[in-house]
Design an enzyme around this catalytic site. Structure first.
Site, PDB file in Angstrom:
ATOM      1  CE  LYS B  81      -3.979   1.892   2.628  1.00 62.88           C
ATOM      2  NZ  LYS B  81      -4.786   1.727   3.860  1.00 62.88           N
ATOM      3  CB  SER B 156      -8.084   3.613   2.939  1.00 66.22           C
ATOM      4  OG  SER B 156      -7.255   2.989   3.893  1.00 66.22           O
ATOM      5  CB  SER B 180      -8.268   0.893   5.959  1.00 63.06           C
ATOM      6  OG  SER B 180      -8.927   2.125   5.941  1.00 63.06           O
TER       7      SER B 180
END
Ligand SMILES: [Mg+2]
Ligand SMILES: [Zn+2]
Lengths: 484, 488, 96
Positions: B81, B156, B180
C-alpha cells in the site's frame, strides 16, 4: 504614583546530551547546515519519536537540584502551530503533566560593593518540562534559509512564577540558574550559542497592591544584557503608559537589541490556538522511587551551599568565594589542591588571581577552559608549600607561576632548573649585607639613629643584589646583627 | 487448486518452489504478465518495479538452490500500500501533496519482508492518506472491484484487496485504521487481517491516526495471512508503541489449534438495516461453526453505536496534527503561486489535499480547538475506554466474536461520495476493533445473488492471533469461498 | 455540545493553514455541522470517573540510550526539497 514591576521568566535550556530528544541523530553546536539530521528530525512521513533516556534523567536531575516535586507520571503532548523551523509543524512538549512541579532558585542580589555579599532570596518556580528544539532560520533580503541541525535537540523549559521584581533580579536569577545547571553538567548554558534562551513576562502594578497587572510577553532576549535591557525598557514603557492613562494591552512583543526597544508581534486576539493533545506516538514517563534515587546520587552541591561551606570550613573572604563557588570546576580544582596542602586562603588567591589571569590571557575566544590548563591542582599546593617553607619568596612564586602555566611542570622542577631557590648560605649572604652596608651610609645612619623603617631600604638592596633569592627573614636577622 | 500460477497461494507456491516445479523468477514473471493483462481495467497499481523484482527473484532462486532459503515467503511477490515507505521509492499516499516524495528509508515492515525473502514488487492505490472506504479519494486513479468493474473495491486499502483478488500479486500489505484492511477484503472476496495494536511496527507507516493504525496482510488463504503476519510482526525499538512481549507464531498454530471454540455473537452487529443476503451468509457461517462443535453464545457490546462519533473525533484530531507536516517546505508539493511564507502553507495544502482529507483536517482541527477539547476529544477518549471495556467483558465468556465485516456489499462509484455520514457508516462493524486495539480478520463467506463477495469478521483477543487464524482456518477448510475468483 | 454545532470554518481553515474555495467552505460548513450533530450521541452517557484512553495497551518508559546513530547526508536530507540554496531550504522571508 509609584509602580512596581512583576516579572516571570520562561527559560529554555538545551541539554548536554549526545543525541536528540526523540531520535538518535547527534547534536552539537556549529556543524555544517543540515548535516545533523535523519528522517525523524526532518519530520519525514512514517517517522516516529523515541525518547532519549539521558534527557529525561537530566530533567529529573534539574528538578531535584532545584527542589521540584517529581510526579510519578508525566506525559507528552503535541503543541500544534505552523512555522518553517519546525519540521512536523507541531512541537512535542508537555502540557499538563510536566516532569517537574514547583521548585525554587536561590538568587543573590548585588552587594553594596564588590567585597560585600548581597541579599539572598528564593525565587519560586512553576514547573520544568522537557520538549524538542526547532531548527534555525537565517533571514536574507527576500528569503529565509532553514537549517534543521538544531531541530529536535532536547530542551528543558524552566518557568518561574511571577516572583521577580526588577531587571536586576531577573539578571541575578538567570545567573544563579545557569550556575546550578552548569554545575550539574545539565547544560553549558551559553547564551551566545543559543543553549540558554529567555522570554520574560512583564507587568506593573501600583506599589503596595497585590493584584497582577496586564502581562506582556517579551521575546528575543538573546543575551544576558538583552534580558536586563529589554526588561528595563518594557518597565519604562508600561510605566509611561500607566502615567498617561493609556491601556496596557496583553500581547507578545519583540525586543530589538540593536535599537533598544520592543515592538508588538501579536495581540491576545491573534494568540495561537495550539490545540494541545496527548501525543499518541509516545508512552508516558513513570518515575519510580528507585529511578529517582539513582538520579539523586548524581546531584552536586548547589553553588550557594558551596559558598556557605567555604565560609565555614575555609574561612575564605567573600570575594574569593564569589569567584570560586559559582564555577563548580574551579571550586573542585581548589578543593583538590587543599588535599595536598591545607592553606585555603593562599591557594584560593593563586587560583582566583594568577590562574584566572593566565587562563583569560591564553584563550583565543574568551578564557581558556580549565580542562585545558596544564597546571595540576597539586602544583599550586606545592608552590604555596615552597613559600611557607621559606624556600622561595612570594615574589619568586609570582615568577614561577607563569612558567608552571606555560610548561605544566611542577614548581619544584622550575625552581631547580632556574636556580630560584632562596639562598640560605649565611656566609655568602653576610658578604652581600656587608657590601650593602658599606655602599649605603645614609640609611645605615638613619637606622642607627632609631629610624626602624630605614632597614627596609637596606633589605631591598640585598634582595636586589641576590635577585630575590635571599630569604627575607634571614636578611633581616643578618642586617640587624651586623648593625648592632 | 487453480491452474494459473498467479492465482496460487503462497502456501501452494512454497511447495512448488521447494520441489523446483517453478522458480521465483517464473512466478514473478507470471504476476507481471497478469498485471499487464488486467491492471488497465483494475487500476490497482501506482508503481511497479519489475526489473528489481526479477533480480530479487533471481537471488531468491539462488538461495533456494544453495539451501539458504529464508523461510516460507522466500521468493513470493507482495504488493505494498502506498503509505508504507520503501527506500528509494516514491511513497505518495495517493495524494498530490506527496507527488514527488521519495523515501530515504525503509519501513520496518519492509525490512522484515526483505529478511523473509519476500519481494515487495509494486505500490498499490488507496484512499488519499487512507481516508475513505472506497479508494475513490485517491488523487491518481480509481481502482475497481474485480468482481464488478462498476463498483468500488472498498477502502482505504482498495488497491491491495483488488490486486490480490485479481491475481495481480500473491500477497499484499495494507493498513487498517477503522476497517481499511477488513472492509475492502470483504468487498473483494479475499482475506484481510488487522493485528493487535502494537504487534506490527508503525515505523515507516505514514500516519493517519497514530493510536489506531496497524499494518496487516492481504491474501487468498488463511495460512498465507498467518505466514505474512509472522514475517512482519515483532518488537521494534523505533516505534514507542510497539509491543515488547512475545507475539504468537501463527502459521504453525493452524495445525495444532483445532477448537472447538466458544464463539460470541454480538447482537448490536445485526441491525435491521443489515443487508439480508449478508445476514443470511453470516448466519450460515455461524451455523457451520456450531455444527463443528463450537459453542455459540450471544454477547453484548452496549457502546457499539457510540463508536462512529468516538472514532471520527479521535481519528480526525490525530490526523489533523499528523498531516501538518505536509506544508510545501521540505519535501511536499509547493504551490507556484506563493508570494510569502504563509501562502506556501495555505496554497500548497489547498492544492495538495483532496476534498475528504481537507474535510477531516477541518473536523480534527475543530475538535481540538480552544474551548472544544474537553467536549469532544477528551470525552471521546473516555468513551473509547468504555468501548474497550465492552470487548474485555465479552471476551471473559468467549474466544472470538463473529460478525459481518461490512453492512453492505460493494457499492457503485459515486454512490456515497457526497454523503460523508453514510460513507462513515460503512465502517460501523470494523472501527470498534481499532478503538479497542483488538485483532480481527475478514474471511470470504459467500456471494450475493449479484455475485458480490460477503465477508465474515472474526474478532480475536489481543495477542491471540494464533487462535484468530486457527478459527478462520477451520471455516476455510470446510468451505471453498476462498477459492472463488472473479472473471475479469 | 448541541448549542455549539455551528463550526467557524474560516477559523478552523486558518488554524489548519488550508486554503478552501468558497464552494468548499459552504459545503464543509453544512456537512461538518451534520457530523457534529451526529456526535451529540456522545452526550447520552455519563463518563464522569472514566479514564481517558490514549493508547490501546499502555506501557511506560519506552526509552532509547543516548548513543548517536546514522545521519542522512546533506544531499539526502535535501533531496526532496522544492527549493534550496547553500545546503539549506529556501522559503520566502518569514517575518514573525
Ligand atoms: Mg513557553
Ligand atoms: Zn518551550
Amino acid at each position: 504614583m509609584e509602580y512596581e514591576p512583576v516579572i516571570g521568566l520562561e527559560v529554555h535550556v538545551q541539554l548536554k546530551t549526545e543525541t536528540k530528544m526523540f531520535t538518535r541523530a547527534p547534536y552539537h553546536y556549529g556543524a555544517e547546515p543540515n548535516t545533523l539530521t535523519d528522517p525523524v528530525v526532518l519530520g519525514m512521513p512514517g517517522t516516529l519519536p523515541v525518547m532519549n533516556k539521558k534527557a529525561v534523567e537530566m530533567t529529573i536531575k534539574a528538578g531535584l537540584l532545584l527542589g521540584c516535586k517529581i510526579p510519578e507520571t508525566s506525559k507528552w503532548d503535541r503543541k500544534n502551530y505552523f512555522y518553517p523551523d519546525m519540521p512536523k509543524n507541531y512541537q512535542i512538549s508537555q502540557f499538563d503533566q510536566p516532569i517537574c512541579d514547583g521548585g525554587e532558585v536561590e538568587i543573590e542580589m548585588e552587594g553594596a560593593s564588590r567585597n560585600i555579599m548581597g541579599e539572598h532570596r528564593k525565587v519560586q518556580l512553576t514547573r520544568i518540562h522537557l520538549e524538542e528544539d526547532v531548527g534555525k532560520l537565517t533571514h536574507c533580503e527576500n528569503e529565509s534559509l532553514v537549517d534543521y541541525n538544531r531541530a529536535g535537540a532536547p530542551l528543558v523549559e524552566i518557568v518561574s512564577e511571577p516572583d521577580l521584581y526588577s531587571a536586576d533580579e531577573a539578571f541575578a536569577y538567570l545567573t544563579a540558574l545557569r550556575n546550578c545547571l552548569v554545575a550539574a553538567g545539565i547544560s553549558e548554558c551559553d547564551m551566545e550559542k543559543g543553549q540558554m534562551r529567555c522570554d520574560a513576562n512583564v507587568s506593573i502594578r501600583p506599589k503596595g497592591t497585590h493584584e497582577l497587572g496586564t502581562k506582556v510577553e517579551i521575546k528575543n532576549l538573546n543575551t544576558i544584557s538583552g534580558v536586563r535591557n529589554g526588561i528595563i525598557y518594557e518597565i519604562q514603557r508600561q510605566t509611561l503608559a500607566m502615567e498617561n492613562n493609556q491601556p496596557i494591552v496583553q500581547e507578545t512583543r519583540r525586543w530589538n537589541a540593536e535599537e533598544a526597544y520592543t515592538t508588538s508581534m501579536r495581540s491576545k486576539e491573534m494568540a495561537h490556538d495550539y490545540r494541545y493533545f496527548p501525543d499518541p506516538d509516545l508512552m508516558p514517563v513513570r518515575v519510580s522511587k528507585e529511578w529517582l534515587n539513582e538520579v539523586a546520587r548524581d546531584i552536586p552541591e548547589l553553588p550557594f551551599d558551596k559558598q556557605r561551606r567555604f565560609f565555614n570550613d575555609y574561612d575564605l573572604p567573600y570575594t574569593l568565594t564569589s569567584v570560586l563557588c559559582p564555577d563548580a570546576k574551579l571550586a573542585a580544582y581548589f578543593e583538590e589542591a587543599l588535599t595536598i596542602y591545607k592553606k585555603p586562603k593562599q591557594i584560593a588567591n593563586f587560583i582566583a588571581n594568577d590562574l584566572l589571569r593566565e587562563l583569560s590571557a591564553a584563550g583565543e575566544h574568551g578564557a581558556l577552559p580549565l580542562e585545558s590548563c596544564k597546571i595540576k591542582p597539586a602544583h599550586i599546593a606545592e608552590l604555596v608549600q615552597f613559600i611557607d617553607k621559606g624556600e622561595i619568596s612570594n615574589q619568586i612564586a609570582k615568577e614561577v607561576f607563569p612558567e608552571m602555566f606555560r610548561t605544566g611542570n611542577p614548581p619544584g622542577q622550575i625552581i631547580e632548573e632556574k636556580g630560584l631557590k632562596q639562598s640560605t648560605d649565611t656566609g655568602e649572604l653576610e658578604a652581600v649585607c656587608l657590601e650593602v652596608i658599606a655602599e649605603n651610609p645614609k640609611p645605615v645612619q638613619e637606622f642607627k639613629e632609631g629610624k626602624e623603617a630605614a632597614i627596609n631600604a637596606l633589605k631591598g638592596q640585598v634582595m636586589k643584589a641576590t635577585r630575590g633569592k635571599a630569604n627575607p627573614k634571614l636578611v633581616d636577622d643578618l642586617l640587624r646583627q651586623l648593625l648592632s | 487448486m487453480s491452474d494459473e500460477i498467479y492465482y496460487k497461494t503462497a502456501t501452494e507456491l512454497r511447495s512448488l518452489l521447494d520441489e523446483k516445479q517453478i522458480s521465483s523468477v517464473e512466478l514473478i514473471q507470471a504476476v507481471i504478465d497478469r498485471t499487464h493483462a488486467v491492471d488497465s481495467k483494475i487500476n490497482a497499481y501506482l508503481d511497479t518495479n519489475e526489473n528489481q523484482a526479477l533480480a530479487m527473484a533471481q537471488a531468491s532462486d539462488e538461495r533456494r538452490a544453495s539451501g539458504q532459503t529464508r523461510g516460507p515467503l522466500d521468493g513470493i511477490p507482495v504488493s505494498v500500500k502506498d503509505l508504507i515507505v520503501e527506500k528509494g521509492k516514491k511513497a505518495r499516499c495517493a495524494s498530490r501533496i506527496l507527488e514527488n516524495f521519495t523515501s530515504p528509508y525503509d519501513a520496518t515492515a519492509i525490512i522484515n519482508l526483505h529478511n523473509a525473502g519476500a519481494i515487495p514488487w509494486g505500490r498499490v492505490n488507496m484512499d488519499e492518506f487512507a481516508m475513505g472506504s472506497s479508494t475513490e479519494t485517491s488523487y491518481f486513479k480509481k481502482t475497481v472491484n474485480p468482481w464488478d468493474l462498476e463498483r468500488i473495491p472498498g477502502g482505504s486499502s482498495g488497491g491491495s484487496a483488488a490486486c490480490v483478488a485479481a491475481g495481480e500479486t500473491i500477497l499484499s500489505l495494507g493498513s487498517d485504521t477503522g476497517g481499511s484492511i477488513r472492509q475492502p477484503a470483504a468487498l473483494c472476496g479475499v482475506i484481510g487481517m488487522k493485528p493487535t495494536y502494537g504487534t506490527v511496527s508503525r515505523h515507516g507507516l505514514i500516519a493517519f491516526a497514530s493510536s489506531l493504525d496497524q499494518i496487516g496482510p492481504f491474501s487468498r488463504c488463511v495460512e498465507d495471512s498467518a505466514m505474512l503476519f509472522d514475517a512482519i510482526s515483532g518488537h521494534d525499538p523505533l516505534d514507542s508503541t510497539s509491543y515488547a512481549g512475545e507475539i504468537p507464531k501463527c502459521a504453525d498454530a493452524l495445525r495444532t489449534k483445532k477448537g472447538p471454540w466458544k464463539l460470541g455473537i454480538p447482537k448490536e452487529y445485526f441491525p435491521d438495516t443489515l443487508d439480508p443476503e449478508i445476514h443470511a451468509a453470516i448466519k450460515s457461517a455461524i451455523e457451520s461453526y456450531r455444527e463443528k462443535g463450537c459453542e455459540i453464545v450471544e454477547v453484548e457490546l452496549p457502546h457499539t453505536d457510540l463508536a462512529i462519533p468516538v472514532y471520527y473525533i479521535i481519528a480526525t484530531a490525530e490526523a489533523s496534527s499528523n498531516l501538518s507536516r505536509y506544508d510545501g517546505i521540505r519535501y511536499t508539493h509547493r504551490s507556484d503561486e506563493t508570494s510569502n511564507a504563509l501562502d506556501i502553507y495555505f496554497k500548497s495544502r489547498g492544492e495538495g489535499f483532496g476534498e475528504e482529507v481537507k474535510r477531516r483536517i477541518c473536523l480534527g482541527s475543530f475538535v481540538l480547538s480552544s474551548g472544544y477539547y474537553d467536549a469532544y476529544y477528551l470525552r471521546a477518549q473516555k468513551v473509547r475506554n468504555l468501548i474497550r471495556k465492552d470487548f474485555q467483558e465479552a471476551f471473559k465468556k468467549v474466544d472470538a466474536l463473529l460478525t459481518p465485516t461490512s453492512p453492505t456489499p460493494a457499492f457503485k462509484f459515486g454512490e456515497r461520495s457526497d454523503d460523508p455520514i453514510t460513507m462513515y457508516l460503512s465502517d460501523i462493524f470494523t472501527i470498534n476493533v481499532n478503538l479497542a486495539g483488538f485483532p480481527a480478520l475478514s474471511l470470504p463467506c459467500g456471494l450475493t445473488s449479484g455475485n458480490l463477495p460477503i465477508g465474515l469478521q472474526i474478532i480475536g483477543q489481543p495477542l491471540k492471533e494464533d487462535d484468530l487464524f486457527a478459527i478462520a482456518h477451520s471455516h476455510e477448510e470446510a468451505h471453498d469461498y476462498c477459492k472463488l475468483h472473479p472473471c475479469i | 455540545m448541541s448549542e455549539r454545532n455551528n463550526i467557524d470554518i474560516d477559523y478552523v481553515a486558518n488554524l489548519a493553514r488550508l486554503e478552501l474555495t468558497a464552494d468548499e467552505k459552504a459545503k464543509f460548513s453544512g456537512q461538518l455541522e451534520d457530523i457534529l450533530k451526529y456526535f451529540d450521541k456522545l452526550n447520552t452517557i455519563d463518563v464522569s470517573g472514566e479514564e481517558p484512553m490514549a493508547h490501546p495497551f499502555p506501557v511506560f518508559n519506552v526509552l532509547g540510550e543516548d548513543k548517536p546513530s546514522a545521519t542522512l547526508s546533506q544531499e539526502d536530507a535535501l533531496a526532496n526539497a522544492p527549493k534550496q540554496r547553500n545546503q539549506q531550504l529556501v522559503v520566502p522571508k518569514v517575518v514573525e
